[in-house]
Every structure is written in structure tokens, then in C-alpha cells.
Design a protein around this motif. Structure first.
Motif, PDB file in Angstrom:
ATOM      1  N   SER A  50       0.831  -1.209   0.000  1.00  0.00           N
ATOM      2  CA  SER A  50       0.000   0.000   0.000  1.00  0.00           C
ATOM      3  C   SER A  50       0.863   1.256   0.000  1.00  0.00           C
ATOM      4  O   SER A  50       0.360   2.332  -0.248  1.00  0.00           O
ATOM      5  CB  SER A  50      -0.931   0.020   1.211  1.00  0.00           C
ATOM      6  OG  SER A  50      -0.196   0.240   2.401  1.00  0.00           O
ATOM      7  N   THR A  51       2.123   1.116   0.269  1.00  0.00           N
ATOM      8  CA  THR A  51       3.171   2.138   0.249  1.00  0.00           C
ATOM      9  C   THR A  51       3.140   3.138   1.392  1.00  0.00           C
ATOM     10  O   THR A  51       3.987   4.017   1.431  1.00  0.00           O
ATOM     11  CB  THR A  51       3.239   2.904  -1.098  1.00  0.00           C
ATOM     12  OG1 THR A  51       2.121   3.763  -1.228  1.00  0.00           O
ATOM     13  CG2 THR A  51       3.362   1.971  -2.276  1.00  0.00           C
ATOM     14  N   CYS A  52       2.242   3.056   2.346  1.00  0.00           N
ATOM     15  CA  CYS A  52       2.168   4.062   3.418  1.00  0.00           C
ATOM     16  C   CYS A  52       3.502   4.213   4.147  1.00  0.00           C
ATOM     17  O   CYS A  52       4.018   5.326   4.262  1.00  0.00           O
ATOM     18  CB  CYS A  52       1.078   3.712   4.423  1.00  0.00           C
ATOM     19  SG  CYS A  52      -0.595   3.687   3.739  1.00  0.00           S
ATOM     20  N   ILE A  53       4.042   3.097   4.669  1.00  0.00           N
ATOM     21  CA  ILE A  53       5.250   3.238   5.483  1.00  0.00           C
ATOM     22  C   ILE A  53       6.526   3.311   4.645  1.00  0.00           C
ATOM     23  O   ILE A  53       7.614   3.394   5.205  1.00  0.00           O
ATOM     24  CB  ILE A  53       5.354   2.172   6.595  1.00  0.00           C
ATOM     25  CG1 ILE A  53       5.482   0.773   6.042  1.00  0.00           C
ATOM     26  CG2 ILE A  53       4.202   2.303   7.555  1.00  0.00           C
ATOM     27  CD1 ILE A  53       5.848  -0.252   7.102  1.00  0.00           C
ATOM     28  N   LEU A  54       6.394   3.328   3.352  1.00  0.00           N
ATOM     29  CA  LEU A  54       7.574   3.631   2.547  1.00  0.00           C
ATOM     30  C   LEU A  54       7.926   5.108   2.679  1.00  0.00           C
ATOM     31  O   LEU A  54       9.089   5.494   2.624  1.00  0.00           O
ATOM     32  CB  LEU A  54       7.340   3.277   1.081  1.00  0.00           C
ATOM     33  CG  LEU A  54       7.167   1.794   0.771  1.00  0.00           C
ATOM     34  CD1 LEU A  54       6.901   1.602  -0.715  1.00  0.00           C
ATOM     35  CD2 LEU A  54       8.370   1.000   1.215  1.00  0.00           C
ATOM     36  N   CYS A  55       6.914   5.952   2.874  1.00  0.00           N
ATOM     37  CA  CYS A  55       7.129   7.394   3.013  1.00  0.00           C
ATOM     38  C   CYS A  55       6.885   7.898   4.434  1.00  0.00           C
ATOM     39  O   CYS A  55       7.501   8.856   4.862  1.00  0.00           O
ATOM     40  CB  CYS A  55       6.225   8.163   2.048  1.00  0.00           C
ATOM     41  SG  CYS A  55       6.650   7.899   0.319  1.00  0.00           S
ATOM     42  N   HIS A  56       5.947   7.282   5.147  1.00  0.00           N
ATOM     43  CA  HIS A  56       5.566   7.721   6.493  1.00  0.00           C
ATOM     44  C   HIS A  56       6.190   6.833   7.560  1.00  0.00           C
ATOM     45  O   HIS A  56       6.384   5.644   7.340  1.00  0.00           O
ATOM     46  CB  HIS A  56       4.038   7.641   6.671  1.00  0.00           C
ATOM     47  CG  HIS A  56       3.267   8.559   5.794  1.00  0.00           C
ATOM     48  ND1 HIS A  56       3.038   9.873   6.119  1.00  0.00           N
ATOM     49  CD2 HIS A  56       2.644   8.346   4.611  1.00  0.00           C
ATOM     50  CE1 HIS A  56       2.308  10.440   5.178  1.00  0.00           C
ATOM     51  NE2 HIS A  56       2.051   9.534   4.238  1.00  0.00           N
ATOM     52  N   SER A  57       6.431   7.410   8.712  1.00  0.00           N
ATOM     53  CA  SER A  57       6.778   6.645   9.906  1.00  0.00           C
ATOM     54  C   SER A  57       5.585   6.747  10.840  1.00  0.00           C
ATOM     55  O   SER A  57       4.622   7.447  10.553  1.00  0.00           O
ATOM     56  CB  SER A  57       8.043   7.203  10.555  1.00  0.00           C
ATOM     57  OG  SER A  57       7.850   8.555  10.920  1.00  0.00           O
ATOM     58  N   LYS A  64      10.701  -2.163  10.758  1.00  0.00           N
ATOM     59  CA  LYS A  64      11.978  -1.539  10.431  1.00  0.00           C
ATOM     60  C   LYS A  64      11.820  -0.751   9.138  1.00  0.00           C
ATOM     61  O   LYS A  64      10.915  -1.001   8.355  1.00  0.00           O
ATOM     62  CB  LYS A  64      13.050  -2.607  10.242  1.00  0.00           C
ATOM     63  CG  LYS A  64      13.369  -3.366  11.491  1.00  0.00           C
ATOM     64  CD  LYS A  64      14.457  -4.374  11.239  1.00  0.00           C
ATOM     65  CE  LYS A  64      14.750  -5.147  12.511  1.00  0.00           C
ATOM     66  NZ  LYS A  64      15.797  -6.137  12.306  1.00  0.00           N
ATOM     67  N   PHE A  65      12.698   0.173   8.935  1.00  0.00           N
ATOM     68  CA  PHE A  65      12.791   0.905   7.673  1.00  0.00           C
ATOM     69  C   PHE A  65      11.516   1.670   7.329  1.00  0.00           C
ATOM     70  O   PHE A  65      10.974   1.551   6.246  1.00  0.00           O
ATOM     71  CB  PHE A  65      13.185  -0.034   6.528  1.00  0.00           C
ATOM     72  CG  PHE A  65      14.366  -0.891   6.849  1.00  0.00           C
ATOM     73  CD1 PHE A  65      15.604  -0.319   7.097  1.00  0.00           C
ATOM     74  CD2 PHE A  65      14.237  -2.263   6.932  1.00  0.00           C
ATOM     75  CE1 PHE A  65      16.693  -1.106   7.410  1.00  0.00           C
ATOM     76  CE2 PHE A  65      15.325  -3.063   7.245  1.00  0.00           C
ATOM     77  CZ  PHE A  65      16.555  -2.479   7.483  1.00  0.00           C
ATOM     78  N   GLN A  66      11.059   2.467   8.266  1.00  0.00           N
ATOM     79  CA  GLN A  66       9.924   3.346   8.003  1.00  0.00           C
ATOM     80  C   GLN A  66      10.411   4.583   7.262  1.00  0.00           C
ATOM     81  O   GLN A  66      11.554   5.003   7.407  1.00  0.00           O
ATOM     82  CB  GLN A  66       9.261   3.742   9.319  1.00  0.00           C
ATOM     83  CG  GLN A  66       8.672   2.543  10.057  1.00  0.00           C
ATOM     84  CD  GLN A  66       8.044   2.935  11.362  1.00  0.00           C
ATOM     85  OE1 GLN A  66       7.432   3.988  11.485  1.00  0.00           O
ATOM     86  NE2 GLN A  66       8.179   2.084  12.366  1.00  0.00           N
ATOM     87  N   GLY A  67       9.515   5.166   6.485  1.00  0.00           N
ATOM     88  CA  GLY A  67       9.882   6.310   5.663  1.00  0.00           C
ATOM     89  C   GLY A  67      10.060   7.593   6.439  1.00  0.00           C
ATOM     90  O   GLY A  67       9.609   7.727   7.578  1.00  0.00           O
TER      91      GLY A  67
END
Length: 140
Positions: A50-57, A64-67
Motif C-alpha cells: 500500500s506504500t504508506c510506510i515507505l514514506c511515512h513513519s 523496520k525501515f519506516q519512511g
């Protein structure tokens, strides 16, 4: 996980978008006419498809590896109303034309859309409402 399969499936038939009204900086009414499920919403936010935590923390210590490209989701429910959150997920470009956030519930006027997503929204109305229900619950 069923959410992952449903979210990642490019074989899903195109679905008609539910009509909605933008009032100021909100979509005040639920896209489905019902409240979403916060537990399902959390799972969607954490699902990398869904890509949310690729950009958001956010308040996800197990992830691990939150945006760090977008606002932290902690306290979302205290900063924005349900309707404001809904509009940001549906089509953040209505608030900021230069945003890098995808329009999760829009199909018109988009020019750089992957083949698998042409003619259908990234998220369903139900998924939008589930994510909104979760984000509204984040008060701290």
C-alpha cells in the motif's frame, strides 16, 4: 495474508468509484456509508504494497525501515479530522498539486499509472475507510 493478496492483485476487475463530495479540505462522508475497521486499516498501513510506510513513519515499533519523506502518522487523529484524512488518502493532490503522495482513489487525469492500475483505484472504498478508521484512532 488476505489483505496482501487483495491489495497486490492486478487481476481484480475495475470497480466503479463511489461518488463523494469534497467540502473545503475534507470528504466529510464515508465512501461506503459505514465506518471502517481500524484493525484492518492498521494492517493496510503496514503492508508495504500500500506504500504508506515507505514514506511515512509512525507508532509501529515492530516495523523496520519506516519512511521519512512524509509526516509521521503518530497523532494523525489529533491533527486532522476524519474527513481531512479521507481527502488526503483519496486525492492529496487536491490539497497540494505538487505532492508525491499517490491518489489512492482516483482514476481520472493521471498520466503516470502502471498498466496493472489503469482504470481502477489503488485502494477500494472499504480499504480507504479502514485506513481512515485507524489513522483517526492515533491520538498521540
Amino acid at each position: 495474508m488476505l489483505l496482501t493478496a487483495a491489495l497486490c492483485s492486478s487481476k481484480a476487475p475495475a470497480q466503479a468509484l463511489q461518488p463523494y463530495a469534497v467540502v473545503g479540505d475534507t470528504i466529510p462522508a464515508s465512501l461506503t456509508g459505514a465506518a471502517g475497521d481500524a484493525t484492518r486499516g492498521r494492517a493496510l498501513v503496514l503492508n508495504r504494497a500500500s506504500t504508506c510506510i515507505l514514506c511515512h513513519s509512525g507508532p509501529f515499533p515492530e516495523e523496520k525501515f519506516q519512511g521519512d519523506l512524509a509526516p509521521d502518522l503518530s497523532g494523525s487523529g489529533a491533527r486532522w479530522s476524519e474527513g481531512q484524512l479521507r481527502l488526503r488518502i483519496v486525492d492529496a493532490s487536491r490539497l497540494n498539486p505538487a505532492t508525491i503522495m499517490p491518489s489512492y482513489y482516483r482514476i481520472d487525469g493521471l498520466v503516470r499509472v502502471g498498466t496493472a492500475w489503469r482504470g481502477k483505484p489503488i485502494l477500494s472504498a472499504e480499504q480507504i475507510e479502514d485506513i481512515v478508521a485507524y489513522l483517526v484512532s492515533l491520538r498521540q
